[in-house]
Design a protein around this motif. Sequence first.
Motif, short mmCIF file in Angstrom:
data_model
loop_
_atom_site.label_atom_id
_atom_site.label_comp_id
_atom_site.label_asym_id
_atom_site.label_seq_id
_atom_site.Cartn_x
_atom_site.Cartn_y
_atom_site.Cartn_z
N GLY A 1 0.82 -1.21 0.00
CA GLY A 1 0.00 0.00 0.00
C GLY A 1 0.86 1.26 0.00
N SER A 2 1.98 1.23 0.71
CA SER A 2 2.89 2.38 0.74
C SER A 2 3.50 2.64 -0.63
CB SER A 2 4.00 2.16 1.76
OG SER A 2 3.47 2.05 3.05
N LEU A 3 3.89 1.59 -1.32
CA LEU A 3 4.42 1.74 -2.68
C LEU A 3 3.36 2.34 -3.61
CD1 LEU A 3 6.50 -1.52 -3.27
CD2 LEU A 3 7.34 0.82 -3.01
N CYS A 4 2.14 1.88 -3.49
CA CYS A 4 1.05 2.44 -4.30
C CYS A 4 0.84 3.91 -3.97
CB CYS A 4 -0.25 1.66 -4.07
SG CYS A 4 -0.23 0.00 -4.74
N PHE A 5 0.90 4.24 -2.69
CA PHE A 5 0.72 5.63 -2.27
C PHE A 5 1.81 6.52 -2.85
CE2 PHE A 5 1.33 9.11 0.82
CZ PHE A 5 0.10 9.71 0.69
N LEU A 6 3.07 6.06 -2.83
CA LEU A 6 4.16 6.85 -3.40
C LEU A 6 3.96 7.06 -4.90
CD1 LEU A 6 7.26 5.35 -1.54
CD2 LEU A 6 6.22 7.61 -1.23
N LEU B 1 -4.63 2.80 -12.82
CA LEU B 1 -4.10 1.45 -12.58
C LEU B 1 -3.72 1.20 -11.13
CD1 LEU B 1 -1.91 1.11 -15.79
CD2 LEU B 1 -4.15 0.08 -15.37
N ILE B 2 -3.19 2.20 -10.45
CA ILE B 2 -2.65 2.01 -9.09
C ILE B 2 -3.65 2.42 -8.02
CG2 ILE B 2 -0.77 2.65 -7.53
CD1 ILE B 2 0.07 0.89 -9.91
N GLY B 3 -4.54 3.35 -8.30
CA GLY B 3 -5.50 3.81 -7.30
C GLY B 3 -6.32 2.70 -6.67
N PRO B 4 -6.94 1.81 -7.47
CA PRO B 4 -7.71 0.72 -6.87
C PRO B 4 -6.86 -0.21 -6.00
CG PRO B 4 -8.29 0.96 -9.17
CD PRO B 4 -7.12 1.86 -8.92
N LEU B 5 -5.60 -0.44 -6.41
CA LEU B 5 -4.72 -1.28 -5.59
C LEU B 5 -4.46 -0.63 -4.24
CD1 LEU B 5 -2.11 -2.45 -8.25
CD2 LEU B 5 -3.86 -3.84 -7.14
N PHE B 6 -4.23 0.69 -4.24
CA PHE B 6 -3.99 1.40 -2.99
C PHE B 6 -5.16 1.22 -2.03
CE2 PHE B 6 -4.75 5.31 -0.53
CZ PHE B 6 -3.67 5.21 0.33
N MET C 1 -7.44 -1.10 -2.08
CA MET C 1 -7.57 -2.51 -1.72
C MET C 1 -6.63 -2.83 -0.55
SD MET C 1 -6.79 -5.82 -4.10
CE MET C 1 -5.08 -5.37 -4.26
N PHE C 2 -5.35 -2.39 -0.67
CA PHE C 2 -4.39 -2.65 0.41
C PHE C 2 -4.76 -1.89 1.67
CE2 PHE C 2 -1.39 -3.57 -3.22
CZ PHE C 2 -1.41 -4.95 -3.01
N LEU C 3 -5.27 -0.67 1.53
CA LEU C 3 -5.70 0.11 2.69
C LEU C 3 -6.84 -0.59 3.42
CD1 LEU C 3 -5.32 2.76 4.28
CD2 LEU C 3 -7.08 3.76 2.79
N HIS D 1 -3.43 -9.98 -3.74
CA HIS D 1 -1.96 -9.92 -3.84
C HIS D 1 -1.27 -9.95 -2.48
CE1 HIS D 1 -2.30 -8.99 -8.11
NE2 HIS D 1 -3.15 -8.03 -7.81
N LEU D 2 -1.89 -10.59 -1.49
CA LEU D 2 -1.32 -10.61 -0.14
C LEU D 2 -0.45 -11.83 0.13
CD1 LEU D 2 -4.46 -9.34 1.76
CD2 LEU D 2 -2.34 -8.08 1.34
#
Length: 166
Positions: free
Chosen positions: A25-30, A65-70, A72-74, A141-142
């Motif tokens: 989630g941190s990588l997605c946030f960056l 592409l990355i927003g939904p992943l962020f 999801m991880f959050l 992806h966990l």
Amino acid sequence: MQQPETPKRNHQQIPYRRSTALWKGSLCFLFLLLCVSLLWIIVDGQAERLETIYYSIAAVLGMWLIGPLFFMFLSRLTRTPAVLLSWDDESISTGKRRIPWSRIRKIEHASPARSKWLLSASPMIVLFLKDGTRSHIQTDHLFNKKELNQAVTLLQETLQEQQQNG
């Protein structure tokens, strides 16, 4: 006077590590911050005409592409308890759904291709039900490949035991 024994419920679960959700989630946030920075460069007028096109396309695609992943991880990071699924002698529970063992024909894992909107589709555990339908349990992806295989093997063994006992 002795109380009658209640049957023991064999309760097990497949947990995930919050640290995995945190670092992914941190990588997605960056990456999302980078996309916002590109948009800020455009708004601030620091980009030339051609750069404006490239930066805006990169920012929008990155967020798409990355927003939904962020998120999801959050959501996985804040979920309590950190359990993908659990089960007892009666059924499998994914938090929202309970599926009785008697309805499950087989269990496998699948790694789908990208979704129709080009978003990342995570590997999933697929429950093939006796009525011909399927129930998908997203792993978000966990898990790495080894952890996912171990989880599926454990579920398959448990299903086999339930079928023999039932």
